[in-house]
Design a protein around this motif. Structure first.
Motif, PDB file in Angstrom:
ATOM      1  N   UNK A  48      -3.359  21.350  -0.732  1.00 29.79           N
ATOM      2  CA  UNK A  48      -2.114  20.836   0.047  1.00 29.79           C
ATOM      3  C   UNK A  48      -1.827  21.467   1.473  1.00 29.79           C
ATOM      4  N   UNK A  49      -1.838  20.951   2.249  1.00 32.33           N
ATOM      5  CA  UNK A  49      -1.019  21.379   3.410  1.00 32.33           C
ATOM      6  C   UNK A  49      -0.492  20.929   4.484  1.00 32.33           C
ATOM      7  N   UNK A  50       0.646  21.131   5.374  1.00 38.97           N
ATOM      8  CA  UNK A  50       1.486  20.437   5.808  1.00 38.97           C
ATOM      9  C   UNK A  50       0.913  19.010   7.136  1.00 38.97           C
ATOM     10  N   UNK A  51       1.297  18.265   6.875  1.00 45.09           N
ATOM     11  CA  UNK A  51       0.778  17.299   7.606  1.00 45.09           C
ATOM     12  C   UNK A  51       1.780  16.198   7.559  1.00 45.09           C
ATOM     13  N   UNK A  52       1.461  15.202   8.228  1.00 39.50           N
ATOM     14  CA  UNK A  52       2.554  13.808   8.214  1.00 39.50           C
ATOM     15  C   UNK A  52       1.726  13.396   7.246  1.00 39.50           C
ATOM     16  N   UNK A  53       2.736  12.135   6.577  1.00 40.68           N
ATOM     17  CA  UNK A  53       2.525  11.738   5.330  1.00 40.68           C
ATOM     18  C   UNK A  53       3.387  10.017   5.674  1.00 40.68           C
ATOM     19  N   UNK A  54       2.945   8.675   5.018  1.00 36.97           N
ATOM     20  CA  UNK A  54       3.222   8.074   5.477  1.00 36.97           C
ATOM     21  C   UNK A  54       3.047   7.114   4.556  1.00 36.97           C
ATOM     22  N   UNK A  55       4.675   6.369   4.503  1.00 40.12           N
ATOM     23  CA  UNK A  55       5.087   5.613   2.884  1.00 40.12           C
ATOM     24  C   UNK A  55       6.214   4.201   3.265  1.00 40.12           C
ATOM     25  N   UNK A  56       5.283   3.706   2.599  1.00 41.00           N
ATOM     26  CA  UNK A  56       5.571   1.585   3.230  1.00 41.00           C
ATOM     27  C   UNK A  56       7.565   1.459   3.315  1.00 41.00           C
ATOM     28  N   UNK A  57       7.779   2.507   2.979  1.00 36.93           N
ATOM     29  CA  UNK A  57       9.801   2.053   3.430  1.00 36.93           C
ATOM     30  C   UNK A  57       9.869   2.826   4.438  1.00 36.93           C
ATOM     31  N   UNK A  58       8.970   4.323   4.608  1.00 35.37           N
ATOM     32  CA  UNK A  58       9.753   5.129   5.350  1.00 35.37           C
ATOM     33  C   UNK A  58       9.201   5.543   6.620  1.00 35.37           C
ATOM     34  N   UNK A  59       7.520   4.762   6.882  1.00 33.43           N
ATOM     35  CA  UNK A  59       6.664   4.863   8.065  1.00 33.43           C
ATOM     36  C   UNK A  59       5.607   6.331   8.066  1.00 33.43           C
ATOM     37  N   UNK A  60       5.781   6.959   9.110  1.00 33.80           N
ATOM     38  CA  UNK A  60       4.803   8.043   8.934  1.00 33.80           C
ATOM     39  C   UNK A  60       5.269   8.655   9.872  1.00 33.80           C
ATOM     40  N   UNK A  61       5.686  10.269   9.291  1.00 28.60           N
ATOM     41  CA  UNK A  61       6.307  11.176  10.356  1.00 28.60           C
ATOM     42  C   UNK A  61       5.648  12.627   8.924  1.00 28.60           C
TER      43      UNK A  61
END
Length: 228
Positions: A48-61
């Motif tokens: 793993x590395x630090x990057x943006x993640x996306x969820x249905x409830x939270x969006x992309x951050x």
């Protein structure tokens, strides 16, 4: 079964290179485990590395440890490891914390009284999962209802996970949070004693994986034995 075997082999093989890997500060090979109420959803190595993640409830951050100014430089995090496992998960994003609150993993969702919790090397993380950075060989655990359990079980054994058919092997069950022995945990059909020790015997050759389980506890990591 063979996936769990690979976990032990890969992690052990990479141990000598942990220091070198740490030089690449934004990349880490961690041992990720996701323990649901009734089953293990995932247990294995994740790069793993630090990057943006996306969820249905939270969006992309972003999810690189700089969230909420917790760390000065970006790096891999507990939540980025979950995202890189490719398990389905969801969670709302809270701007005031600059972080996600994981509410569902592999179809298993929070309830009014039971929640997903995150531990790093058997300790509950003090910050959010996108704030908590991780490094190579860290043990990242997402446990359902972790706060409601009496123990977070940890199973340990001999350095060489090799056993002989019908010859007992002594393992130890402890509470990963405290290091104290846990009595009454089941391992391969046998119960641990007051000292946490349990003797297990394998009746056939091959690879045999064992975990410790107890009704009031989060199940343990798996040990995969080569039985000869």
């Amino acid at each position: 079964m063979f996936k769990q075997i690979a976990v032990s082999l890969v992690i052990c093989a990479l141990a000598p290179f942990a220091t070198a890997a740490a030089v690449v500060s934004n990349v880490a090979l961690v041992n990720l485990r996701v323990e649901g109420a009734d089953k293990t959803h995932f247990e294995g190595p994740v790069l793993t590395r630090g990057h943006n993640i996306t969820t249905a409830l939270g969006g992309n951050h972003h999810c690189d440890g700089t969230n909420n100014h917790t760390n000065p430089r970006p790096g891999p995090t507990a939540n980025s490891a979950l995202a890189d496992s490719k398990l389905n998960f969801d969670g709302a994003f809270f701007p005031e914390f600059d972080d996600f609150l994981i509410s569902s993993i592999a179809g298993e969702s929070n309830t009014d009284s039971k929640f997903w919790t995150t531990l790093l090397n058997f300790q509950f993380i003090p910050v959010g999962g996108c704030q908590q950075q991780v490094k190579t060989l860290d043990k990242v655990l997402f446990a359902f209802d972790g706060f409601g359990k009496a123990h977070i079980l940890e199973l340990t054994g001999p350095a060489a996970l090799v056993a002989h058919v019908n010859e007992p092997v002594v393992l130890t069950v402890t509470d990963g949070l405290t290091g104290e022995p846990v009595q009454g945990a089941s391992v391969n059909g046998q119960l641990s004693g007051a000292d946490g020790k349990v003797s297990v015997t394998f009746g056939k050759k091959g690879v045999n994986g064992v975990k410790a389980q107890k009704d009031d506890s989060v199940r343990s990591n798996q040990l995969a034995f080569l039985v000869v």
